[in-house]
Scaffold this motif. Structure first.
Motif, PDB file in Angstrom:
ATOM      1  N   VAL A  69       0.866  -1.181   0.000  1.00 47.02           N
ATOM      2  CA  VAL A  69       0.000   0.000   0.000  1.00 47.02           C
ATOM      3  C   VAL A  69       0.903   1.232   0.000  1.00 47.02           C
ATOM      4  CG1 VAL A  69      -0.184   0.200   2.524  1.00 47.02           C
ATOM      5  CG2 VAL A  69      -2.008   1.098   1.081  1.00 47.02           C
ATOM      6  N   ARG A  70       0.433   2.285  -0.695  1.00 48.49           N
ATOM      7  CA  ARG A  70       1.178   3.544  -0.741  1.00 48.49           C
ATOM      8  C   ARG A  70       0.322   4.684  -0.203  1.00 48.49           C
ATOM      9  NH1 ARG A  70       2.008   4.107  -6.962  1.00 48.49           N
ATOM     10  NH2 ARG A  70      -0.154   3.417  -6.751  1.00 48.49           N
ATOM     11  N   PHE A  71       0.993   5.629   0.440  1.00 46.60           N
ATOM     12  CA  PHE A  71       0.362   6.874   0.869  1.00 46.60           C
ATOM     13  C   PHE A  71       1.082   8.032   0.173  1.00 46.60           C
ATOM     14  CE2 PHE A  71      -0.269   3.918   4.353  1.00 46.60           C
ATOM     15  CZ  PHE A  71      -1.573   4.162   4.767  1.00 46.60           C
ATOM     16  N   ARG A  72       0.309   8.983  -0.304  1.00 44.04           N
ATOM     17  CA  ARG A  72       0.871  10.243  -0.823  1.00 44.04           C
ATOM     18  C   ARG A  72       0.212  11.355  -0.036  1.00 44.04           C
ATOM     19  NH1 ARG A  72       2.970  14.546  -1.788  1.00 44.04           N
ATOM     20  NH2 ARG A  72       3.650  15.292  -3.828  1.00 44.04           N
ATOM     21  N   THR A  73       0.899  11.801   1.025  1.00 50.11           N
ATOM     22  CA  THR A  73       0.290  12.759   1.936  1.00 50.11           C
ATOM     23  C   THR A  73       0.138  14.128   1.283  1.00 50.11           C
ATOM     24  OG1 THR A  73       2.455  13.255   2.881  1.00 50.11           O
ATOM     25  CG2 THR A  73       1.145  11.562   3.969  1.00 50.11           C
ATOM     26  N   LEU A  74      -0.920  14.827   1.680  1.00 51.01           N
ATOM     27  CA  LEU A  74      -1.239  16.134   1.092  1.00 51.01           C
ATOM     28  C   LEU A  74      -1.307  17.250   2.122  1.00 51.01           C
ATOM     29  CD1 LEU A  74      -4.099  14.947  -1.302  1.00 51.01           C
ATOM     30  CD2 LEU A  74      -1.761  15.505  -1.948  1.00 51.01           C
ATOM     31  N   GLY A  75      -1.073  16.935   3.382  1.00 54.21           N
ATOM     32  CA  GLY A  75      -1.166  17.970   4.404  1.00 54.21           C
ATOM     33  C   GLY A  75      -2.614  18.386   4.638  1.00 54.21           C
ATOM     34  N   SER A  76      -2.829  19.669   4.919  1.00 52.02           N
ATOM     35  CA  SER A  76      -4.184  20.157   5.196  1.00 52.02           C
ATOM     36  C   SER A  76      -4.875  20.578   3.906  1.00 52.02           C
ATOM     37  CB  SER A  76      -4.132  21.336   6.162  1.00 52.02           C
ATOM     38  OG  SER A  76      -3.425  22.418   5.582  1.00 52.02           O
TER      39      SER A  76
END
Length: 810
Positions: free
Chosen positions: A95-102
């Motif tokens: 699984v991958r996460f691509r964080t975007l912040g707020s």
């Protein structure tokens, strides 16, 4: 028989109520502190263990050096997950996460946005990977399609007032529409995902499908089969560089080989870190969630252990000292037929009763102190009264503490010879003073060590607070999410600048406090090979950035929004200048590019050089940085002329409501944002203060009891000395000196240990204090002063007593 032991023990403890009270209070305070620290450590060690198959889940991390910059990264390239699944049979799932912040969200029927602080793209395998169930929706179909999302219970209730929201829509940043396909429970506090409330389908992230091995923005997790040997998996992981990364890089640098890449001092290394180790053992600069450190766990474990041990030492010290009054009791018991085992059981029963009473009191103290401790530690810990294991642990610890604290006094008292004790010679040729002295030295040695630790932590924090950062963070207000103003942003900025209290304002997503970051490789014109790469931060700013943050320009000029040529201009810092190998004057006009693969790359020309400033934590060295004039609308920094913040903020908010109706008004002060980078250190410092104070209190409690007993035991001697002409001061000094010698010895032993361990702690900071003699001297004077105050009361009280009365008592 056992009832008789308890009856006699209770009578004995009641008879010596003063020493019983000191023992109980000291042990209770030590136990309460130990209990709170144990709960904190248990919480720290339990992070992410609630997920299904957590012991088989690993994250792929990367260590990289390129362009003169070294970095430990928790993120890797987008193709990593699919490639591992395809090539390695050991990989069950990824699984991958691509964080975007707020980001700002609102339901389609509302005009007001709600800010979600932590959002991320995630693969649809998310649910099976971590064993997360949906309370609304189906995990088989959720997050399969583009523009779909899953939200937490709290987020669903905030936006819709219900969790039955599947099929409803949300507008992201007033632009894109997303359909809700599921709702999950809020993730646990001790999870790396605890802050995340919105999970958007990775299918909607175009970059996630690109075969670009240099775009390291994706947190990649793998679940390995149970029979996997991790060392073998690590070897296969290392082969990924030569098999995939190098061929991709050769498209940009055709002549590059594995050997030439290494010869340039560059490297890329992939490795795994267990999911359950991330919170405490990760060395990466950036993590998905709040990061702890195993060093802090070790430090607190040390404090908790010695806090309890100090209390046990008190018990041993006071009990062996008080044994002088019980020698005849032991002699009579042995004469009447009691054997040594019976005496040991009797004395251990007494210590057990004290330990049991102390534990009850400790739980009461810990319950009262828990809310304060949670504020202090930044945790949400509770005492598990509903867990049977808690009571088993408490009972076991109580028994052990009773045995440990009572063992030496029990064996010590039971060995007396009846003839000697009845003659008053029970203590003759005993080594009690040596043992007791060692225990006092140990107690105050720990106290001195903790005092040194406390002073060093706060001196380092003071150093951070007062260090010249290279920019002005005072009286700067940062308005977040200014992109929500849309086309009205320029008008909003103009209105802000018209306020008499506002000195200047700049719009950028990149601030020298926690905010957006972006780095890239640049090459100087004429040196386009990988060995000449310069890895630097690339910040998009406007022409008011330098002025608002008071950045010092040491060569060249600032941006000019009226100049079309400045759209391809760059201002670099001194670190970048050093990597270019040029002087500040020579750098002006130098052209750099990041598009080495193109025949006609876009070049940027250097128009200015600014003095280095700290845009990361002082734990890190200052890295290369380039400022580019471009539109980046994440936030606005406003420099004030006045201290009347309340009225200025009210004025700015009214303008915001006018120019960006329905958009949340979020702001922070830049100096406060700077402080958040060091909240773990501040928490550690506060915890140090509390538990250092407790350790000193426990040590002084024992010293007070020993001084009282010493004065009581030397009543006749004091009376004789006074009759022979000794003054109060002479007697006081005589009674105090022996104890102060022990404290002085403890100080001399503990200071080097304190210096060594705290110097190691400081090594985490690139910019740090030196532990000077004044910290050592203050620690020594403080603990000796406290010891003098503690002992002097009992010494003076004994010295001023009427000698006639003293001699009559004998």
């Amino acid at each position: 028989m056992f009832g008789n032991y308890f009856k006699i023990a209770f009578r004995s403890l009641k008879k010596q109520s003063f020493f019983t009270l000191i023992n109980t209070m000291g042990l209770a305070i030590g136990m309460a502190g130990g209990l709170l620290i144990a709960l904190y450590i248990y919480d720290e060690l339990s992070h992410d263990k609630m997920f299904a198959d957590a012991d088989r889940i690993y994250r792929i991390d990367m260590d990289i050096k390129f362009g003169g910059a070294e970095m430990k990264s928790a993120a890797t390239a987008p193709p990593m997950a699919a490639t591992l699944k395809k090539d390695l049979a050991e990989v069950e799932n990824t699984v991958r996460f691509r964080t975007l912040g707020s980001n700002l969200f609102r339901s389609s029927d509302k005009t007001t946005n709600i800010k979600e602080l932590s959002t991320t793209y995630v693969d649809s395998t998310f649910f099976n990977m971590f064993g997360i169930e949906l309370i609304n929706g189906h995990k088989e179909s959720a997050l399969k399609e583009t523009n779909t999302l899953v939200m937490s219970r709290t987020a669903a209730e905030n936006h819709f007032g219900s969790v039955n929201v599947v099929g409803m829509s949300l507008l992201l940043n007033n632009k894109e529409t997303y359909i809700v396909t599921g709702v999950i429970e809020d993730l646990p506090e001790n999870s790396f995902l605890k802050d995340y409330s919105i999970f958007m389908a990775m299918a909607g992230n175009v970059a996630s499908r690109e075969n670009i091995w240099g775009n390291n923005n994706y947190y990649t997790f793998v679940k390995l089969s149970p029979e996997t040997r991790l060392d073998n998996f690590q070897l296969q992981l290392e082969d990924m560089v030569e098999k995939y990364v190098l061929p991709w890089a050769q498209k940009t640098f055709p002549g590059m080989t594995k050997e030439s890449f290494a010869a340039s001092g560059n490297y890329i290394r992939y490795h795994t870190i267990p999911l359950t180790d991330i919170h405490l053992y990760s060395e990466n600069q950036i993590e998905m969630g709040e990061k702890g450190t195993i060093q802090n766990v070790y430090i607190l474990s040390f404090i908790g252990f010695f806090l309890i041990f100090l209390a046990c030492v008190n018990f041993m010290n006071l009990s062996t000292a008080h044994s002088l009054k019980r020698t005849k009791e032991v002699g009579i018991r042995k004469t009447l037929g009691s054997n040594r085992l019976q005496l040991i059981v009797q004395f251990l029963t007494e210590s057990g009763l004290v330990a049991f009473a102390s534990m009850i009191l400790a739980i009461i103290i810990a319950s009262i102190a828990l809310p304060f401790f949670n504020d202090l530690s930044g945790r949400n810990i509770s005492i598990p009264f509903t867990e049977p294991l808690f009571y088993i642990a408490i009972l076991t610890i109580t028994i052990l503490l009773g045995l440990v604290s009572g063992s030496y006094p029990a064996f010590f008292l039971s060995r007396f010879v009846p003839v000697d004790t009845l003659k008053g010679n029970g203590m003759k040729n005993s080594s009690k003073w040596n043992i007791r002295s060692m225990l006092v030295v140990f107690q105050f040695g720990v106290a001195v060590f903790l005092i040194v630790g406390t002073l060093v932590v706060f001196q380092q924090l003071k150093f951070i607070q007062n260090k010249d950062l290279g920019f002005d963070k005072e009286q700067v207000l940062v308005i977040n999410d200014t992109y929500a103003a849309g086309k009205q942003l320029n008008v909003f900025k103009r209105d802000i600048l018209n306020l008499s209290a506002v000195q200047s304002a700049t719009v950028s997503s990149f601030m020298p406090t926690p905010s957006s970051r972006s780095d890239s490789s640049f090459f100087i014109e004429g040196a386009m090979d990988q060995e000449y790469a310069i890895q630097m931060q690339t910040w998009e700013v406007d022409d008011n950035y330098l002025n608002t943050l008071s950045l010092e320009l040491i060569s060249g000029r600032d941006f000019n929004s009226e100049s079309a040529a400045d759209s391809t201009a760059v201002i670099i810092n001194e670190t970048t200048l050093a990597k270019l190998g040029l002087s500040a004057g020579e750098a002006l006009g130098t052209r750099i590019t990041q598009e080495v693969e193109l025949e006609n790359p876009q070049f940027y020309h250097v128009i200015g050089v600014i003095k280095d400033f700290h845009y990361e934590s002082l734990r890190e060295n200052i890295g290369a940085l380039g400022l580019f004039m471009s539109r980046s609308t994440g936030s606005m920094a406003i420099k004030f002329k006045l201290d009347d913040f309340a009225s200025v903020i009210a004025s700015i908010e009214s303008i915001w409501i006018k120019r960006a109706p329905g958009q949340p008004f979020n702001y922070r002060f830049m100096d406060d944002a700077f402080e958040t980078s060091y909240k773990e250190e501040r928490r550690l410092g506060s915890i140090f203060i509390v538990f250092t104070s407790l350790s000193i209190f426990i040590a002084c409690l024992g010293l007070f009891g020993l001084a009282a007993f010493n004065a009581q035991n030397r009543t006749k001697e004091i009376g004789v000395r006074k009759v022979l002409g000794a003054s109060v001061s002479q007697i006081t000094i005589g009674l105090t000196t022996d104890f102060l010698k022990l404290v002085a010895i403890a100080t001399l032993i503990a200071l080097p240990f304190g210096w060594y361990f705290m110097n190691n702690w400081l090594e985490d900071f690139s910019y740090r204090i030196q532990i000077g003699w004044e910290i050592m001297a203050f620690s020594a004077f403080l603990v000796i002063g406290i010891a003098i105050i503690t002992v002097s009361y009992q010494s003076i009280k004994a010295a001023i007593q009427n000698p006639v009365k003293s001699l009559r008592t004998e």
